[in-house]
Scaffold this active site. Structure first.
Site, PDB file in Angstrom:
ATOM      1  N   SER A  44       0.849  -1.191   0.000  1.00 26.86           N
ATOM      2  CA  SER A  44       0.000   0.000   0.000  1.00 26.86           C
ATOM      3  C   SER A  44       0.885   1.240   0.000  1.00 26.86           C
ATOM      4  O   SER A  44       2.094   1.161   0.207  1.00 26.86           O
ATOM      5  CB  SER A  44      -0.911   0.008   1.229  1.00 26.86           C
ATOM      6  OG  SER A  44      -0.218   0.581   2.307  1.00 26.86           O
ATOM      7  N   LYS A  45       0.241   2.361  -0.202  1.00 19.97           N
ATOM      8  CA  LYS A  45       0.920   3.653  -0.282  1.00 19.97           C
ATOM      9  C   LYS A  45       1.726   3.954   0.968  1.00 19.97           C
ATOM     10  O   LYS A  45       2.686   4.716   0.924  1.00 19.97           O
ATOM     11  CB  LYS A  45      -0.147   4.747  -0.445  1.00 19.97           C
ATOM     12  CG  LYS A  45      -0.110   5.365  -1.815  1.00 19.97           C
ATOM     13  CD  LYS A  45      -0.929   6.623  -1.834  1.00 19.97           C
ATOM     14  CE  LYS A  45      -0.516   7.452  -3.048  1.00 19.97           C
ATOM     15  NZ  LYS A  45      -1.511   7.683  -3.997  1.00 19.97           N
ATOM     16  N   ARG A  46       1.261   3.352   2.080  1.00 24.16           N
ATOM     17  CA  ARG A  46       1.875   3.614   3.374  1.00 24.16           C
ATOM     18  C   ARG A  46       3.402   3.497   3.346  1.00 24.16           C
ATOM     19  O   ARG A  46       4.092   4.259   3.975  1.00 24.16           O
ATOM     20  CB  ARG A  46       1.232   2.610   4.338  1.00 24.16           C
ATOM     21  CG  ARG A  46       1.877   2.241   5.593  1.00 24.16           C
ATOM     22  CD  ARG A  46       1.115   1.094   6.230  1.00 24.16           C
ATOM     23  NE  ARG A  46       1.122  -0.103   5.378  1.00 24.16           N
ATOM     24  CZ  ARG A  46       0.174  -1.004   5.364  1.00 24.16           C
ATOM     25  NH1 ARG A  46      -0.886  -0.879   6.105  1.00 24.16           N
ATOM     26  NH2 ARG A  46       0.253  -2.061   4.569  1.00 24.16           N
ATOM     27  N   ASP A  47       3.929   2.540   2.563  1.00 25.11           N
ATOM     28  CA  ASP A  47       5.388   2.430   2.614  1.00 25.11           C
ATOM     29  C   ASP A  47       6.080   2.857   1.317  1.00 25.11           C
ATOM     30  O   ASP A  47       7.136   2.385   0.972  1.00 25.11           O
ATOM     31  CB  ASP A  47       5.821   1.041   3.081  1.00 25.11           C
ATOM     32  CG  ASP A  47       5.542  -0.034   2.055  1.00 25.11           C
ATOM     33  OD1 ASP A  47       6.172  -1.082   2.119  1.00 25.11           O
ATOM     34  OD2 ASP A  47       4.698   0.193   1.173  1.00 25.11           O
ATOM     35  N   GLY A  48       5.458   3.777   0.607  1.00 22.75           N
ATOM     36  CA  GLY A  48       6.133   4.343  -0.562  1.00 22.75           C
ATOM     37  C   GLY A  48       5.267   4.336  -1.802  1.00 22.75           C
ATOM     38  O   GLY A  48       4.071   4.062  -1.730  1.00 22.75           O
TER      39      GLY A  48
END
Ligand code: GLU
Length: 485
Positions: free
Chosen positions: A252-256
Site C-alpha cells: 500500500s501507499k503507506r510504505d512508498g
C-alpha cells in the site's frame, strides 16, 4: 502453446497501480509469446465513480512501460467498442436473455429491507444470502415497482451446484453450492454489474485466457455460472498472487510509491520497472535480468507461482542502477528529459548540459540522484544553505583548517585552466606539494560550492559551475565562516 487472446480490463479510477501494471504485463507477455493478441478494455460501468482523466492516465502509464495492445481503446479492433460505458445495449440484451430463460429475475428490495434481512442473518449467526422468491416477478411487476420508486435490480438465479475452476496458478479451486447466492447482474441505474459486463465482453471479444489478480479468484465461480447460462465457452484462468510489502502486509501507499506514474516521476527507467514487475509472481530458474523482448521469449504460464510476491524496493533500486549503467547516452537523455518534464526543477533543458550531467553522475540510482547532487549547481550562488554537519567536520574542525585551505586556494584558482582535467591535475599537484590528502582540499571546496559533502567528481563540478561562480561561492562560504552564520 495455443494462441492466447488476453486482455487488461482496468476500472479507471486513477493512475495505474503496480499491481495493475503486473496484470497488464503478464497478459501482454502471454499474448506475445503465444503469437496471440492482447486487448485493452475500459471497465467504466460505475458511472458514479467515473473519472475521464483516469483513462488517459492508464494509457499513458502503459505506453511508458512499453506495453502496447493490439486491440482496444485508441487502437480500435473488430470487437469494439472497448469502453463498457458504450456497450449498454449489448448488456441489456444479454440480461434480457437470462430473464427470458428464467436464469435471472427482478428484485425490488429497498436498502432498508436488505438491511433488515442482513440483520436477521447476523442474529441467526449465518452469512447473509438473498432468498430467491418462489415465483419470479414479471416485467409488469418490475415496471410497477419502478413507478413506485423502488430500486429495481436483476439478480442471477444461481444454479445450486459446486463450481470447480482449474486455475493455472492456484490449481483446482472449488466453490461449494451452499455458499453461493443470487448476485445482482443489473443495478437499479440500469447498468450491469462488473460480473455480467466482464463475462459478456470477454466472450464477445474472444478472450480465451483470463489472467488477473488473486482478489478475483473468489469471484470466478460467478463468471463460470454466467457463461454457462449464456452458452458461452469457458476461458482458461490464471490468477496472480498478492503483492506484499517487506513486512508481509498487502502493498500500500503507506510504505512508498505504488503507482507506475510515481516511479516515473521519481526518476526510474521503465525498463527497470518492467523487469522488476515481471518477477512479482513469475520466474524462470534463477535468472533475474530481462529486457521486455527477453521476457516475451522466456515467459510461460508455468512460471507463475501462487505464493505471495514481495515488493522489494531495494531490489528495484538495484535494477534501476544497473539499467541506467547499461543504457546508452541517448536513452538516458530521453529518460532524464522525461523525468524533468514531470518535476519542477532548476535544471536547464540544454541537451549538452544534460548529457554532461549524465556523464558526471555515472553510477546514479535514479534520475532524482542527479537532481539531488547537481540541482544546487544551477541555483543562485547565494541561495543554498550549508549542511551544519559538513561545516563542522570539513570546514571548522582543526581550528578552521577547511576555511584556511579555501582562503589559500582561492587566489590560485583564478589562474588555473578551467577544465575538469586541468582542475583535477592542479588539485593533485597542490595536495602533493603540501603533503595533503586529496580530501583535505576537495571536501572544503565541495562544501563551499554545494553546501554538502556530496557531489560528482570535483573537477567536473567546478568546470560546470565556471570559474567566476566558483570563486563567488568560495567567498560567500568564507564570509559565512568568518561571521559565524
Ligand atoms: N475491472 C476489473 C478491475 O478492476 C477487472 C477485473 C478482471 O480482470 O476481470 O480490475
Amino acid at each position: 502453446m495455443d494462441k492466447l487472446k488476453t486482455r487488461f480490463a482496468p476500472s479507471p479510477t486513477g493512475h495505474l497501480h503496480v499491481g495493475g501494471a503486473r496484470t497488464a504485463l503478464f497478459n501482454y507477455l502471454l499474448a506475445r509469446k503465444s503469437g496471440g493478441s492482447f486487448l485493452l478494455r475500459i471497465e467504466d460501468t460505475d458511472r458514479a465513480r467515473h473519472d475521464e482523466t483516469a483513462v488517459a492516465k492508464i494509457v499513458d502509464d502503459l505506453r511508458w512501460l512499453g506495453i502496447e495492445w493490439d486491440e482496444g481503446i485508441e487502437v480500435g479492433g473488430d470487437s469494439g467498442p472497448y469502453r463498457q460505458s458504450e456497450r449498454l445495449e449489448i448488456y441489456t440484451e444479454h440480461i434480457q436473455r437470462l430473464l427470458d430463460a428464467g436464469s435471472a429475475y427482478y428484485a425490488f428490495d429497498t436498502p432498508e429491507e436488505l438491511g433488515a434481512m442482513r440483520q436477521e442473518a447476523v442474529q441467526r449467526k449465518e452469512t447473509f444470502r438473498y432468498v430467491r422468491p418462489e415465483s419470479f416477478p414479471t416485467a409488469d411487476d418490475a415496471e410497477k415497482a419502478v413507478a413506485d420508486g423502488r430500486p429495481v435490480v436483476v439478480r442471477f438465479a444461481c444454479p445450486q451446484k459446486d463450481v470447480t475452476i482449474r486455475d493455472d496458478a492456484f490449481g483446482e479451486v472449488t466453490m461449494p453450492a451452499g455458499q453461493m447466492d443470487d448476485f445482482i447482474i443489473r443495478k437499479a441505474d440500469g447498468w450491469p454489474t462488473y460480473h455480467l459486463a466482464n463475462v459478456v465482453d470477454d466472450a464477445l471479444m474472444g478472450v480465451n485466457y483470463v489472467c488477473r489478480g488473486q482478489e478475483f479468484l473468489g469471484q470466478t465461480w460467478r463468471h463460470v455460472l454466467l457463461r454457462e447460462a449464456l452458452g458461452m465457452d469457458e476461458p482458461r484462468y490464471c490468477h496472480l498472487p498478492l503483492i506484499m510489502d517487506m513486512q508481509g502486509r498487502k502493498l500500500s501507499k503507506r510504505d512508498g510509491d505504488v503507482e507506475v506514474h510515481s516511479f516515473r516521476a521519481a526518476g526510474y527507467l521503465p525498463e527497470a520497472l518492467v523487469n522488476f514487475i515481471a518477477l512479482l509472481g513469475w520466474k524462470s530458474g534463477d535468472r533475474e535480468k530481462y529486457t521486455l523482448a527477453e521476457l516475451v521469449e522466456a515467459f510461460t504460464p508455468s512460471g507463475i507461482g501462487k505464493s505471495n510476491a514481495k515488493f522489494d524496493r531495494d531490489k528495484l533500486i538495484a535494477f534501476n542502477t544497473d539499467a541506467a549503467a547499461e543504457a546508452d547516452a541517448d536513452r538516458l537523455l530521453a529518460g532524464l528529459k522525461d523525468y524533468l518534464s514531470l518535476n519542477e526543477t532548476n535544471l536547464p533543458d540544454d541537451e549538452d548540459v544534460l548529457r554532461r550531467l549524465l556523464r558526471m553522475n555515472r553510477g546514479f540510482r535514479t534520475f532524482a540522484d542527479i537532481l539531488g547532487k547537481c540541482g544546487v549547481l544551477f541555483a543562485a550562488d547565494d541561495s543554498y544553505g550549508f549542511d551544519p554537519k559538513a561545516v563542522k567536520k570539513v570546514l571548522e574542525k582543526n581550528d578552521g583548517a577547511g576555511y584556511a585551505v579555501l582562503s589559500a586556494i582561492r587566489p590560485l584558482l583564478a589562474e588555473v585552466d578551467w577544465t575538469a582535467e586541468a582542475l583535477e591535475k592542479w588539485l593533485k599537484e597542490y595536495c602533493q606539494a603540501g603533503s595533503l590528502g586529496m580530501g583535505k582540499v576537495a571536501q572544503p571546496l565541495r562544501v563551499a560550492v554545494t553546501g554538502t559533502r556530496i557531489s560528482p567528481p570535483i573537477g567536473e563540478t567546478l568546470e560546470l559551475l565556471g570559474r567566476e561562480r566558483t570563486l563567488t561561492r568560495i567567498e560567500r562560504c568564507l564570509r559565512q565562516g568568518v561571521s559565524g552564520v
